[in-house]
Design an enzyme around this catalytic site. Structure first.
Site, PDB file in Angstrom:
ATOM      1  N   SER A 214       0.870  -1.135  -0.008  1.00  0.00           N
ATOM      2  CA  SER A 214      -0.047   0.035   0.055  1.00  0.00           C
ATOM      3  C   SER A 214       0.740   1.160   0.196  1.00  0.00           C
ATOM      4  O   SER A 214       1.684   1.411   0.976  1.00  0.00           O
ATOM      5  CB  SER A 214      -0.907   0.075   1.147  1.00  0.00           C
ATOM      6  OG  SER A 214      -0.341  -0.117   2.449  1.00  0.00           O
ATOM      7  N   LEU A 215       0.839   2.151  -1.096  1.00  0.00           N
ATOM      8  CA  LEU A 215       1.650   3.077  -1.218  1.00  0.00           C
ATOM      9  C   LEU A 215       0.795   4.655  -1.021  1.00  0.00           C
ATOM     10  O   LEU A 215       1.313   5.668  -1.573  1.00  0.00           O
ATOM     11  CB  LEU A 215       2.142   3.169  -2.761  1.00  0.00           C
ATOM     12  CG  LEU A 215       2.871   1.888  -2.842  1.00  0.00           C
ATOM     13  CD1 LEU A 215       3.468   1.923  -4.496  1.00  0.00           C
ATOM     14  CD2 LEU A 215       4.063   1.633  -1.998  1.00  0.00           C
ATOM     15  N   GLY A 216      -0.075   4.561  -0.296  1.00  0.00           N
ATOM     16  CA  GLY A 216      -0.782   5.909   0.166  1.00  0.00           C
ATOM     17  C   GLY A 216      -1.286   6.484  -0.954  1.00  0.00           C
ATOM     18  O   GLY A 216      -2.272   5.951  -1.769  1.00  0.00           O
ATOM     19  N   ALA A 217      -1.069   7.609  -1.323  1.00  0.00           N
ATOM     20  CA  ALA A 217      -1.573   8.702  -2.453  1.00  0.00           C
ATOM     21  C   ALA A 217      -1.149   8.014  -3.874  1.00  0.00           C
ATOM     22  O   ALA A 217      -1.827   8.599  -4.949  1.00  0.00           O
ATOM     23  CB  ALA A 217      -1.247  10.072  -2.131  1.00  0.00           C
ATOM     24  N   ASP A 218      -0.131   7.038  -3.898  1.00  0.00           N
ATOM     25  CA  ASP A 218       0.359   6.631  -5.180  1.00  0.00           C
ATOM     26  C   ASP A 218      -0.368   5.262  -5.210  1.00  0.00           C
ATOM     27  O   ASP A 218      -0.065   4.560  -6.170  1.00  0.00           O
ATOM     28  CB  ASP A 218       1.803   6.304  -5.072  1.00  0.00           C
ATOM     29  CG  ASP A 218       2.504   7.608  -4.948  1.00  0.00           C
ATOM     30  OD1 ASP A 218       1.907   8.607  -5.639  1.00  0.00           O
ATOM     31  OD2 ASP A 218       3.557   7.773  -4.450  1.00  0.00           O
ATOM     32  N   GLY A 219      -1.364   4.873  -4.448  1.00  0.00           N
ATOM     33  CA  GLY A 219      -2.149   3.706  -4.808  1.00  0.00           C
ATOM     34  C   GLY A 219      -1.616   2.347  -4.153  1.00  0.00           C
ATOM     35  O   GLY A 219      -0.873   2.447  -3.108  1.00  0.00           O
ATOM     36  N   GLY A 245      -4.493   0.948   5.537  1.00  0.00           N
ATOM     37  CA  GLY A 245      -3.621  -0.095   5.125  1.00  0.00           C
ATOM     38  C   GLY A 245      -4.440  -1.373   5.314  1.00  0.00           C
ATOM     39  O   GLY A 245      -4.374  -2.476   4.691  1.00  0.00           O
ATOM     40  N   ASP A 246      -5.116  -1.547   6.698  1.00  0.00           N
ATOM     41  CA  ASP A 246      -5.861  -2.624   6.903  1.00  0.00           C
ATOM     42  C   ASP A 246      -6.989  -2.817   5.857  1.00  0.00           C
ATOM     43  O   ASP A 246      -7.649  -3.820   5.609  1.00  0.00           O
ATOM     44  CB  ASP A 246      -6.690  -2.338   8.324  1.00  0.00           C
ATOM     45  CG  ASP A 246      -5.554  -1.877   9.553  1.00  0.00           C
ATOM     46  OD1 ASP A 246      -4.366  -2.160   9.308  1.00  0.00           O
ATOM     47  OD2 ASP A 246      -5.885  -1.250  10.315  1.00  0.00           O
TER      48      ASP A 246
HETATM   49  O1  LIG Z   1       0.541  -0.498  17.523  1.00  0.00           O
HETATM   50  P1  LIG Z   1       0.004  -1.534  16.058  1.00  0.00           P
HETATM   51  O2  LIG Z   1      -0.456  -2.893  16.562  1.00  0.00           O
HETATM   52  O3  LIG Z   1       1.018  -1.631  15.069  1.00  0.00           O
HETATM   53  O4  LIG Z   1      -1.183  -0.741  15.230  1.00  0.00           O
HETATM   54  C1  LIG Z   1      -2.186  -0.360  16.068  1.00  0.00           C
HETATM   55  C2  LIG Z   1      -3.131   0.486  15.296  1.00  0.00           C
HETATM   56  O5  LIG Z   1      -2.708   1.988  15.412  1.00  0.00           O
HETATM   57  O6  LIG Z   1      -3.360   0.258  14.192  1.00  0.00           O
HETATM   58  C3  LIG Z   1      -4.765   0.295  13.591  1.00  0.00           C
HETATM   59  C4  LIG Z   1      -4.751   1.006  12.527  1.00  0.00           C
HETATM   60  O7  LIG Z   1      -4.006   0.381  11.415  1.00  0.00           O
HETATM   61  C5  LIG Z   1      -5.470   1.179  15.117  1.00  0.00           C
HETATM   62  O8  LIG Z   1      -6.780   0.559  15.011  1.00  0.00           O
HETATM   63  C6  LIG Z   1      -4.275   0.733  15.918  1.00  0.00           C
HETATM   64  O9  LIG Z   1      -4.599   1.620  17.019  1.00  0.00           O
END
Ligand SMILES: O=P(O)(O)OC[C@@]1(O)O[C@H](CO)[C@@H](O)[C@@H]1O
Length: 305
Positions: A214-219, A245-246
């Site tokens: 995942s490259l943010g604004a670059d897709g 990213g999730d």
């Molecule tokens: O500290 P980690 O586990 O790397 O990231 C946790 C976190 O920042 O990532 C999610 C967003 O991607 C949030 O829901 C959560 O607070």
């Protein structure tokens, strides 16, 4: 079914100020949102909203753990967590005029017996895909992640930091590094698209069947056994990038659950992220147009391999 394992869940506290932050000043606002978070939990939320079957697991403890569990129940997200003695953390995102600040706690101490119970919980759920998402709390190691990867007949996805990706040992189905994670995982400088492709191909060669960058604004990019695919980001208003990213990973996994192609999985990842950045924190946005594929995202083959 996708089982998402979040070793280090969080209550996500997202708070907004129309002014820059200043040391020594008490900033006050009415604009605060609390959500159940942690990368794997976010994937369970977004995948469920994309009409695929997901259950959230990991470790929960204390009042914040109860908040996460109750919030998921209220939202109809299936869950099967291991209860631990220590308190689940609170992570804060401050959206201020001068930028986005992300303040994450390292998380509670986990015991070896908790990890054993997590492995048993995963086995009892018999998922097709198991995703491990986010940081590891104190007491949990990368060997434990490799152990989860090998503990059942599932394909395993990881949404973890680059320093973790560099050390994992088992066979992994897909990882989802961002630009800095690509750099951390490979030791390369990752600035251009060509840099990102080279780093993603290196991770693929190290044993990740799919590398979804995942490259943010670059897709986003997808490296597979046979090709490198690229999709641009959509031009949308961004509230914050937490969970983006999730969302890319969620779109990919949901598409695979729906039997869609590699290109459609990449497209669904980019579309889901474009909706998630439009809402505060890790709230679930309306993903209707992602499911109906109404919004066009042009996926191009950068090269065949
Ligand atoms: O500290 P980690 O586990 O790397 O990231 C946790 C976190 O920042 O990532 C999610 C967003 O991607 C949030 O829901 C959560 O607070």
């Amino acid at each position: 079914m996708i089982l998402t394992v979040t070793p280090n869940p969080a209550v996500d506290h997202t708070i907004h100020f129309d002014e820059p932050l200043q040391p020594g000043v008490v900033h006050r606002t009415d604009d605060a949102v609390f959500t159940a978070g942690g990368k794997g939990i976010n994937v369970a939320k977004y995948v469920s909203a994309l009409d695929a079957d997901a259950t959230a697991s990991g470790f929960l403890g204390g009042h914040f753990g109860k908040f996460v569990r109750d919030r998921l129940d209220a939202d109809g997200i299936a869950s099967d967590f291991v209860t631990v003695d220590a308190d689940t953390r609170l992570n804060t995102t401050v959206l201020a005029e001068d930028g986005e600040y992300k303040l994450n706690h390292n998380g509670p101490q986990i015991r070896a017996a908790d990890v054993d119970e997590l492995v048993e919980t995963a086995q009892a759920n018999e998922p097709d895909t198991l995703l491990v998402g986010g940081s590891l709390p104190p007491g949990m190691s990368l060997d434990d992640v490799d152990r989860l990867a090998r503990a059942g007949d599932w394909q395993i996805a990881v949404d973890m930091g680059g320093e973790y990706l560099a050390e994992l040992d088992a066979d992994y189905y897909v990882c989802k590094p961002n630009r800095s994670e690509l750099a951390a995982a490979t030791g390369r400088t990752v600035e251009t698209e060509a840099d990102a492709i080279a780093a993603a191909e290196e991770l693929h060669a190290r044993g990740f069947e799919y590398v979804l960058a995942s490259l943010g604004a670059d897709g986003a990019l997808l490296v597979t056994d046979s090709e490198v695919l690229s999709a641009p980001a959509l031009d949308v208003d961004v509230v914050d990038t937490v969970g983006a990213g999730d969302a890319v990973m969620s779109g990919f996994l949901a598409a695979r659950e729906h039997g869609l192609s590699d290109a459609d999985a990449l497209r669904m990842g980019v579309l889901t992220a474009s909706r998630v950045v439009g809402v505060a924190g890790t709230r679930v946005p309306n993903l209707e147009d992602v499911l109906t594929n109404e919004t066009h995202v042009e996926v191009t083959t950068v090269r065949s391999r």
